[in-house]
Write an enzyme that holds these catalytic residues in place. Sequence first.
Site, mmCIF file in Angstrom:
data_model
loop_
_atom_site.group_PDB
_atom_site.id
_atom_site.type_symbol
_atom_site.label_atom_id
_atom_site.label_comp_id
_atom_site.label_asym_id
_atom_site.label_seq_id
_atom_site.Cartn_x
_atom_site.Cartn_y
_atom_site.Cartn_z
ATOM 1 C CG ASP A 1 14.186 -10.354 -36.479
ATOM 2 O OD1 ASP A 1 15.202 -9.641 -36.405
ATOM 3 O OD2 ASP A 1 14.228 -11.597 -36.385
ATOM 4 C CG ASP B 1 19.022 -12.755 -40.030
ATOM 5 O OD1 ASP B 1 19.201 -12.918 -41.241
ATOM 6 O OD2 ASP B 1 19.777 -12.066 -39.309
#
Length: 264
Positions: A13, A15
């Site tokens: 991922d 963020d």
Amino acid sequence: MSERAPVRTWLTDMDGVLVHEEEPIPGAAEFVETLQASGLEFLVLTNNSIYTPRDLRARLLGSGIDIPEDRIWTSALATAQFLADQRPHGTAYVVGEAGLTTALHDVGYVQTDRDPDYVVLGETRTYSFEAITRAIRLVEGGARFIATNPDPSGPSQQGKLPATGAVAALITAATGRAPYFVGKPNALMMRSALDRLEAHSATTVMIGDRMDTDVVSGLEAGLRTILVLTGSTPRAHVGNFPYQPTRIAESIADVVPLVAEGRI
């Protein structure tokens, strides 16, 4: 139990793992550099459908993290690929920004508000009441309802912003029709990333900061998972979930040595 195969592919991922908004998380640049030096396959995944991979590369580069454009996989790209597989060269009414409209254009979709095959909802910082009203009427008229991701809110420097999931709920309340969400926690997002790399789930790891999106979608796609504690899910809440990550790390900096080891 037999020993697990070495890790050959890394998904992560963005963020909460590599950056907080525009601020890099310590160890993020080193993690990417280590992956590139090792020659291992990897992709950075994000549910954010606003930006194109080129835009995101520039934003990450501004944070000191150098990730090639072709190593970024967004919910907009996954949505476009899904629609191209389901109904090649179809039509869609799109509520979203360049990341989504460009992805649909690139797979041959025509964007129209006249009897489209799909209403496709993505994230935007300027949701239009007129556009949402049009989407509602088209869904009522028989257009299939697709949304890039179910995230109800997103971060900004001023605080939370309503995101795709919140607007999807509004359209659902008005029409009685729920969308099909393509992005995390749908494992389809992981499967599409694996297909893009021609990778196998048994030799792939997913790194994320959220138990309810990153970890569960990785788990359901058959991947090993690492939860980092620099984002949404604190350590104290991990035990509340009926599933667990393969490993917990304080931050992405602690994952860097694992790339060289090739096992978790």
